[in-house]
Design an enzyme around this catalytic site. Structure first.
Site, PDB file in Angstrom:
ATOM      1  N   HIS A  98     -51.319 -47.769  37.450  1.00  0.00           N
ATOM      2  CA  HIS A  98     -51.125 -49.212  37.369  1.00  0.00           C
ATOM      3  C   HIS A  98     -52.465 -49.948  37.279  1.00  0.00           C
ATOM      4  O   HIS A  98     -52.605 -50.923  36.552  1.00  0.00           O
ATOM      5  CB  HIS A  98     -50.357 -49.678  38.611  1.00  0.00           C
ATOM      6  N   HIS A 109     -43.306 -56.884  35.640  1.00  0.00           N
ATOM      7  CA  HIS A 109     -42.969 -56.590  37.023  1.00  0.00           C
ATOM      8  C   HIS A 109     -41.629 -55.868  37.015  1.00  0.00           C
ATOM      9  O   HIS A 109     -40.626 -56.380  37.497  1.00  0.00           O
ATOM     10  CB  HIS A 109     -42.923 -57.880  37.852  1.00  0.00           C
TER      11      HIS A 109
END
Lengths: 275, 996
Positions: free
Chosen positions: B247, B320
């Site tokens: 990430h 998200h």
């Protein structure tokens, strides 16, 4: 020469301060200040120095306790740091001095829940009406036709011919009152300045989406008996130029948007009566 | 002793929330519920007087016009079952926070540590329901057990117990400040166990790199000087895992890939990011030369371009996805308020001027069985739409552009793209506002929310596929109001020059923000015991990596610290000094006077060796349907208009404030009834100027089933043609890429990883080829690489998806154009050629096929045509302009007509064709999705001027706008193939999602 001065209070979730201040400037105020609530609570900025108070749109404290409820509580109980008074004392002094307050959307909700509107017979700080969840159960952003009551004492709508076309953007815009007496007084005294109507401004309507929230008697805006305090769910500061209109690319429109007249009238009133 | 305040609606007042729940129970469970009413509950756990409680209940907590209240007395009555839903300990409770502040204003004194207000909601159900039914309703609809708890009582139980018992969901625990050491001198298996059980998401190779570091005698000697043993602390391992997570580190985009094409040709790629993304920008900036408008690219939280001499534009789009799959509302809310902090934390900070949202869901009407743990797509749809609604609207940022894409593979993971743009002054106090720096000695200051266990392991977790045991703590809930207060304050501090550097706390928390900031000056020394906590009981490593929201990290020079802290207090914003930046070369983390992490900066940031990966491309042939020949395609057109990917999304869009800030010029909906679909948004961010900002996007994951190279080319082209359609200038336009992929690394779990990696490589190649050809620099972007669901049995991988966003300028907003037909008699032009390109189209999807002839983009023809169209628009020659995409020409004609409230008569024989004449057919002309096309209407008096501006480009007049509200299309033979009224077409387009 004295200056016509407008103030826009911001902070804790107020969102429309920039365009509200822009509207005040275009409307003819000599000076417009965007003041954060903390500037007022520290005593750095005092309402007494202004003539026109804008309580504008947003989500005060997230509308967490119901729209504007937490700010109404703050206005009532918060103390000004270096003065021996509550914020509400400054606001009442402002009203008593014959000055102007315009509440738009969240600002209208705030004024209603503080009991500043409709304040029949001058009964300030007693809540007799409210704004609650739209009948459709959703936040809505759409444009509405607002039929003006030409007999209303509102100083803001002078010269408005039939009505205005403005956007609403709210989830809690349904105007309701505590009983038939309040409603009768509002209508009898012509305090319902604007009602949601059809596109020709011919009659108030309860039909969705023309009436986007199901307000009683299609009431979209209310003023007090002096006409100096007004609250409205639609956003006049969102239609200042023709390119704000949803159909400006297909209709012949004047350069100036429908919302500006309210601010022009406010500035004219201040210059004629308060300077 | 905690006390309950209950708030109910008065008799006869409509309960909109209850009505909505009743409808959803009917929809999801088909259960006979007569009525649902709701009660709000505040549980006050604080030492305040009875009189003060009464004041709180009767004033801020209730509305005397419509509500009643009670103190320690249940209001529920006349129900069959009661369900009360409240938060679990430690979950962000925004209403509870506001309620606490309201009481503090009344009492004039702050709550003591450990005191609090907790909110819950009671649902009173009436109807012939069983307890099992109610349990199901509670579990599957009213409560997300990941973050909430519930209790069910029937009437008799409620009476017997005298109401619902008081529950205080307070986090209990004491701070022991425990620091563990982890022994890495173990077997490989043991190393992997440490990584897996600690949710570190580190591979064996990575664990071995760390093992090697701690075996280095020089390292051991340095550690001894600060009192640390040779073994790593938990805080160190966590910081490394976070910094090296997919990430945060984008290991797939920065790794080495061997790519093999369909002919067996091999190619070595050293970093997709450097080669194709940075490479694109480098090349485009070279081509632009003196006209280069990029100011800050790839080095900050968002990209910055020059908008004019006074202002710079900042833009970022984030995803998200994983949190939104678990808690759609909270995950999506955090997504939008999280991306807000990116442009806010870019340069010295910017004012946020718009949001854009793109969601990818499975059908909300999905009716097949779903693997356990997956929420129904409709719940995801509802939750995500509402979360982003609250985050965007409450922050006062207009949501101006977006779309919703449907494909049932998104049941495995929904995609939630949220973008935010900001405007910053070109210079502040004489210094370029997009630049920032840190000097050793600057103080580390954190502002905004407090730290809790929320979002721990968010960064490492989103680097993994979802599974049965995905951690609860990985979910955070955003709080737009705390953030708004903070940004109101920080913009003022910015203009006073009170800080040198600002960045956001997102994934990885302080570990990430301070870790990256320390890279600017070469080190830091930070004391975690100073960090403000939501509740006690956090160990240092948890404080370090918590992703609790609404926080920014700053570097404040000592000479400004007093003014900064005083201003924060005045604005009611918490600000804490956590330490200072240094040039020691170490990421030095303390807890009190004890060192808990001591990592060399170069090891932290550069210690990770690049991954080695492989991609092998093969051309997959799909079944090619036989050409269809019909006399009447009206039914097909209506079916297409009603398909989920094409139909109106107005019921969602109207829930987003797209006009706040007063600069709305081209709104999401346009036309005679304000309901036609705009191609792009135009806003005017500075209200006394007529210069505007234009934003649009392209996304077409369906084409990935054929070739991600062309999927990418089409996404870029779609974004640009939408941008051009409203009047965007080609001289100042920048792009952002957001890759959402399924795991492309070959492994047991991903046996087709080499193919998926080849898809990723091809997408990157197209990104370079087409952005360079169109002259679009990439200024920022993001990738999310593990969008798979895997529970041990079922694997659902999303289709490879690229969202391509563009942002740019329109010199004068008064020249902007909308897509609705303006008046009868206007000439209808089609710009661009149409070919047999039905592969991956909505039309074939309707027939159950994918096909093979995916649309291809020809930039050599498209770019000059876009430039000519822009000239025509700027000169006021264009009455309407609409891009052609999903559903092709037929859909564009229908939308242009019904948005304008007029008809259109068109002839397919006049459409320019490209390619094999033998494949030319009515169906291909109507529904082919060939790229780079616009449908334009022009007033007859502007015909000559328009045609002369467009001269040299492919375009043809294909019909005329008519007074009568019918779309009539003549086929190649001259007889009508479509004749349908605009009202019925609009109805088909509006009905599918109108009620959601």
């Amino acid at each position: 020469m004295a200056k016509a001065r407008a103030i826009v209070i911001t902070g804790n979730g107020t969102n429309c301060e920039m365009e509200a201040a822009h509207a005040c400037r275009l409307g003819g105020f000599d000076e417009t200040v965007i003041a954060h609530i903390s500037d007022i609570l520290t005593g750095e900025v005092r309402l007494d120095e202004f003539h026109f108070l804008n309580l504008t749109g947003g989500f005060l404290d997230g509308d967490d306790l119901g729209s504007a409820k937490a700010q109404a509580n703050r206005f009532r109980y918060a103390r000004i740091n270096d003065l021996k008074e509550h914020l509400i004392d400054q606001i009442m002094r402002f009203i008593d001095a014959g000055k102007l307050i315009l509440g738009v959307c969240n600002g209208f909700q705030l004024m209603t829940k503080m009991g500043l509107l409709p304040a029949i017979d001058g009964a300030y700080l007693t809540q007799t009406a409210t704004l609650t969840f739209n009948d459709c159960g959703r936040f809505q952003d759409r444009w509405v036709y607002l039929k003006v009551d030409p007999a209303s004492p509102s100083i803001y709508t002078r010269g408005v011919d039939r009505g205005l076309y403005l956007p609403i953007r709210h989830g809690e815009g349904k105007f309701v009152v505590d009983g038939p007496a309040t409603l009768a007084a509002i209508e009898g005294k012509h305090l319902a300045v604007f009602t949601y109507s059809d596109a020709t401004y011919s009659a108030p309507t309860m039909e969705f989406p023309l009436n986007p929230n199901g307000s009683v008697n299609a009431i979209a805006a209310v003023c007090n008996e002096s006409g100096r305090l007004m609250g409205m769910m639609p956003h006049p500061e969102a239609f200042l130029h023709r390119t704000n209109h949803p159909r400006w690319t297909r209709e012949e429109l004047p350069e100036e948007g429908d919302g500006l007249v309210l601010f022009r009238n406010a500035a004219a009133y201040v210059k004629a009566n308060l300077l | 002793m905690a006390q309950r305040i209950e708030i109910a609606l008065k008799e006869g007042v409509r309960d909109a929330r209850g009505e909505r729940v009743r409808r959803e129970i009917e929809h999801f469970f088909h259960l006979p519920v007569r009525e649902v009413r709701t009660i709000d509950v505040y549980t006050v756990d604080a030492g305040i007087s009875q009189e003060e409680l009464v004041k709180a209940a009767s004033e801020p907590f209730s509305d005397p016009v419509i509500q009643t209240w009670s103190l320690d007395r249940p209001l529920a009555d006349g129900f069959d079952y009661l369900v009360e839903v409240g938060f679990r300990p430690g979950v962000t409770d925004n209403v509870g926070r506001t309620a606490r502040e309201a009481i503090e204003y009344i009492t004039g004194r702050p709550f003591a540590a450990g005191e609090g207000v907790y909110t819950s909601v009671q649902y009173l159900l009436s109807g012939a329901l069983s307890r099992t039914d109610v349990e199901r309703i509670a579990r599957d609809l009213l409560c997300n057990t990941l973050i909430q708890r519930y209790i069910v009582l029937d009437r008799a139980e409620f009476t017997a117990s005298g109401g619902v018992a008081v529950v205080v969901p307070k986090v209990t625990g004491e701070t022991r400040a425990q620091v563990r050491e982890i022994d890495l001198n173990v077997s490989d298996e043991e190393l992997m166990r440490i990584s897996r059980e600690g949710v570190l998401a580190l591979t064996l190779d990575e664990m071995k790199v760390i093992q090697g570091h701690y075996r280095d005698p020089a390292v051991i000697a340095e550690r001894a000087k600060v009192g640390l043993a040779a073994r790593p602390t938990d805080a160190e391992l966590e910081a490394l895992a976070q910094t090296w997570s997919e990430h945060c580190k984008h290991k797939i985009f920065s790794g080495n890939i061997e790519y093999v094409d369909e002919n067996g040709n091999r190619e070595e790629i050293r970093s997709l990011f450097k080669t194709f993304i940075q490479g694109t920008t480098r090349k485009v900036r070279e081509q632009l030369g003196e006209r280069d408008f990029c100011l800050s690219v790839f080095k900050d939280n968002a990209g910055v371009i020059r908008w004019n001499d006074d202002w710079s534009l900042v833009f970022k789009v984030e995803t998200h996805n994983s949190p939104s799959a678990l808690d759609p509302y909270g995950g999506a809310l955090t997504g939008i308020v999280g991306v807000n902090r990116d442009p806010f934390g870019t340069g010295k900070g910017s004012k946020l001027i718009f949001n854009t949202d793109v969601f990818c869901f499975a059908s909300p009407f999905y009716d097949k069985p779903l693997p356990s743990r997956l929420l129904h797509p409709r719940r995801i749809y509802e939750g995500v739409v509402e979360g982003v609604e609250h985050g965007g609207n409450k922050s006062g940022i207009p949501t101006v552009n977006g779309s919703i894409v449907f494909d049932d593979r998104f049941a495995g993971k929904p995609l939630v793209f949220c973008g935010t743009a900001g405007l910053m002054p070109a210079t502040i106090n004489g210094v370029p506002a997009h630049e920032k720096f840190i000097r050793p000695g600057d103080l580390i200051v954190m502002t905004g929310g407090r730290i809790g266990k929320d979002g721990i392991h968010g960064a490492t977790f989103s680097s993994e596929e979802l599974h049965e045991g995905s951690p609860v703590t990985a979910v955070q809930i955003g709080d737009p109001i705390t953030q708004k207060r903070m940004t109101d304050f920080l913009i003022r501090a910015r203009d006073k020059g009170l800080y040198n550097f600002i960045t956001d706390n997102g994934a990885g928390g302080l570990s990430s923000s301070i870790g990256e900031m320390s890279g600017e000056c070469g080190g830091c020394r930070m004391d975690l015991s100073k960090a403000p906590l939501k509740y006690p009981g956090l160990d240092p490593w948890e404080i370090l990596i918590s992703e609790a929201q609404e926080r920014m990290s700053l570097a404040v020079p000592p000479e400004h610290i007093d003014e900064f802290m005083a201003m924060a207090r005045r604005f009611g914003v918490e600000a804490t000094i956590l330490g200072e930046f240094t040039d020691s070369g170490y990421f030095h983390i303390m807890y009190g006077d004890r060192t808990v992490a001591y990592l060399p900066m170069d090891f932290l940031h550069e210690g990770l060796p690049p991954m080695q990966m492989r991609g092998v491309w093969e051309v997959k042939r799909h079944e090619e349907p036989a050409p269809e020949v019909k006399e009447d395609y009206a039914a097909d057109l209506k079916q297409l208009l009603g398909s989920l990917n094409i139909c109106s999304k107005e019921s969602v869009v109207r829930r987003y404030d797209h006009e706040v800030q007063g600069g709305s010029v081209v709104k999401p909906f346009t036309g005679v009834a304000n309901d036609g679909p705009s191609d792009a948004a135009v806003i005017r961010p500075v209200l006394d100027s007529f210069e505007g900002v234009v934003v649009s996007h392209g996304i077409c994951p369906r084409y990935s089933d054929i070739d991600t190279y062309h999927m990418t080319a089409n996404a870029i082209d779609e974004a640009l043609r939408n941008y051009v359609a409203v009047g965007g200038s080609l001289d100042l336009v920048a792009g952002l890429d957001n890759f959402c992929w399924c795991d492309p690394v070959q492994s047991d779990k991903t046996p087709d990883g080499e193919y998926k990696m080849a898809q990723l490589v091809r997408s990157n190649k197209a990104l370079y080829d087409y952005c360079v050809a169109f002259g679009i620099p990439l200024i920022s972007g993001k990738d999310s690489m593990k969008n798979d669901f895997w529970d041990g049995n079922v694997k659902i991988s999303i289709p490879p998806t690229l969202l391509f966003s563009v942002i740019g300028k329109i010199d004068d907003i008064r020249t902007a154009v909308t897509m609705d037909a303006k008046r009868p008699g206007d000439i209808v032009y089609l710009l661009g050629k149409t070919g047999y390109e039905l592969g991956g189209s909505e039309y074939l999807a309707l027939k159950g096929y994918v096909g093979n002839s995916v649309p291809q983009v020809n930039t050599a023809e498209a770019l000059p045509r876009y430039r000519a169209l822009h000239r025509a628009i700027s000169q006021g020659l264009v009455a309407s302009c609409h891009d052609l995409s999903d559903g092709g020409l037929a859909v564009a004609l229908a939308e242009t007509a019904f948005a304008g409230g007029f008809g259109i008569a068109a002839e397919l024989a006049r459409v320019l064709w490209s390619g094999d004449e033998s494949r030319k057919s009515d169906a291909a002309l109507l529904f082919s999705e060939s790229a780079s096309r616009h449908l334009v209407t022009v007033r007859p008096e502007n015909r000559d001027a328009f045609e002369s501006v467009m001269a040299g480009n492919c375009f043809s007049s294909i019909g005329v706008v008519t007074e009568e509200g019918r779309v009539t299309i003549a086929g190649l033979s001259g007889t009508g193939v479509i004749d349908a009224g605009i009202d019925e077409l609009k109805q088909a387009w509006q009905s599918p999602l109108r009620e959601l």
